[in-house]
Motif scaffolding. Structure first.
Motif, PDB file in Angstrom:
ATOM      1  N   ALA A 131       0.842  -1.217   0.000  1.00  0.00           N
ATOM      2  CA  ALA A 131       0.000   0.000   0.000  1.00  0.00           C
ATOM      3  C   ALA A 131       0.867   1.253   0.000  1.00  0.00           C
ATOM      4  O   ALA A 131       1.859   1.342   0.725  1.00  0.00           O
ATOM      5  CB  ALA A 131      -0.922  -0.007   1.214  1.00  0.00           C
ATOM      6  N   LEU A 133      -5.041   3.739   3.040  1.00  0.00           N
ATOM      7  CA  LEU A 133      -5.122   2.358   2.566  1.00  0.00           C
ATOM      8  C   LEU A 133      -4.307   1.474   3.509  1.00  0.00           C
ATOM      9  O   LEU A 133      -3.149   1.786   3.798  1.00  0.00           O
ATOM     10  CB  LEU A 133      -4.526   2.301   1.148  1.00  0.00           C
ATOM     11  N   ASP A 145      -6.716  -4.222   2.523  1.00  0.00           N
ATOM     12  CA  ASP A 145      -7.591  -3.404   1.671  1.00  0.00           C
ATOM     13  C   ASP A 145      -7.294  -3.720   0.208  1.00  0.00           C
ATOM     14  O   ASP A 145      -6.285  -4.368  -0.103  1.00  0.00           O
ATOM     15  CB  ASP A 145      -7.365  -1.904   1.928  1.00  0.00           C
ATOM     16  N   VAL A 170      -7.022  -2.611  -4.060  1.00  0.00           N
ATOM     17  CA  VAL A 170      -6.878  -1.612  -5.132  1.00  0.00           C
ATOM     18  C   VAL A 170      -7.236  -2.268  -6.462  1.00  0.00           C
ATOM     19  O   VAL A 170      -6.754  -3.356  -6.777  1.00  0.00           O
ATOM     20  CB  VAL A 170      -5.445  -1.041  -5.218  1.00  0.00           C
ATOM     21  N   CYS A 216      -0.726   1.779  -5.014  1.00  0.00           N
ATOM     22  CA  CYS A 216       0.040   0.658  -4.467  1.00  0.00           C
ATOM     23  C   CYS A 216       1.161   0.261  -5.430  1.00  0.00           C
ATOM     24  O   CYS A 216       1.180   0.718  -6.582  1.00  0.00           O
ATOM     25  CB  CYS A 216      -0.869  -0.540  -4.176  1.00  0.00           C
TER      26      CYS A 216
END
Ligand code: ADE
Length: 234
Positions: free
Chosen positions: A80, A85, A89, A91, A172
């Motif tokens: 991340a 973020l 989590d 992306v 990311c």
């Protein structure tokens, strides 16, 4: 009929997907195992590319040229970068780029391969399907759409993290997505990169990544399975 190519760099990133494939036919090309079959009744070809940009690009081009895929998905874990973020989590790529390309001495913008665009856009319908699949399966999870940056380095220091932020400010970082997007773009094949955060790409990156890799990879793979079902019915 859609035929979806799916690339994960490591075994752990495709394991969950492979468990759900029926009618498997194995093809071995360039020392790689391409698994052809059906995922949620949709034709797919899944491959573990190995880590890094060249391995990923090789698989993407083989999927397109030899296996005639119509769509390309890259799944796995990432570090991340953007604030807010956290670990585990999600992306979903709106676009991808390289963070480790430097031809600035030659007059090109940072992170830009001479003669190419700086970023490669993901397919907006696939981005939406991936985001919807994430919201359906993991309603309480943070799932953002954003820029994903790739390079042939595991980012595991605050110093490198800040450097990449100043270069291109991605959501990311990982090691394959931009190469896959690059190959998809020049072949006019729609693509999306789906990544679950295994770490924060900081000084603790390696330890955190090792701890969260399996869970993160499975979350991303689960989203791919749901998304492929939707793509198949399109
Ligand atoms: N994949 C997962 N975490 C990563 C990181 N921090 N850097 C590069 N690739 C990654």
């Amino acid at each position: 009929m859609n035929r979806i190519g799916i690339i994960g760099a490591m075994d752990v990133e495709i394991e969950r997907i492979c468990q759900n494939i029926s009618g498997i036919i194995l093809h071995q090309v360039c020392g790689l195992d391409f698994l052809e079959g059906f995922l949620m009744e949709t034709p797919v070809v899944v491959v573990r590319s190995g880590v890094g940009k060249v391995n990923a690009a090789l698989c993407a081009q083989l999927l397109i040229t030899k296996f005639k895929i119509t769509h390309l998905i890259n799944t796995g874990v990432a570090g991340a970068m953007t604030s807010g973020l956290g670990v585990l989590d999600m992306v979903i790529s709106t676009e991808v780029m390289y963070h480790d390309v430097d031809a600035t001495n030659w007059g090109y913008e940072s992170c830009t391969v001479p003669g190419m665009n700086r970023t490669f856009p993901a397919d907006s319908s696939m981005v939406k399907l991936a985001t919807d699949a994430c919201k359906k399966n993991f309603p309480s999870k943070l799932c953002i759409q954003g820029l994903i940056a790739s390079g042939d380095q595991f980012i595991g220091s605050n110093e490198m993290k800040e450097k990449i932020k100043s270069l291109c400010n991605p959501a990311c970082v990982e090691m394959e997505g931009a190469a896959i997007g690059h190959v998809a773009f020049v072949n006019r094949i729609p693509f999306v990169v789906i990544r679950c955060m295994s770490d924060m790409a900081d000084d603790n990156g390696e330890t955190t990544a090792r701890f969260n890799e399996k869970e993160g990879a499975n979350i991303s793979a689960h989203i791919v399975c749901t998304m492929v079902e939707a793509l198949g019915s399109h």
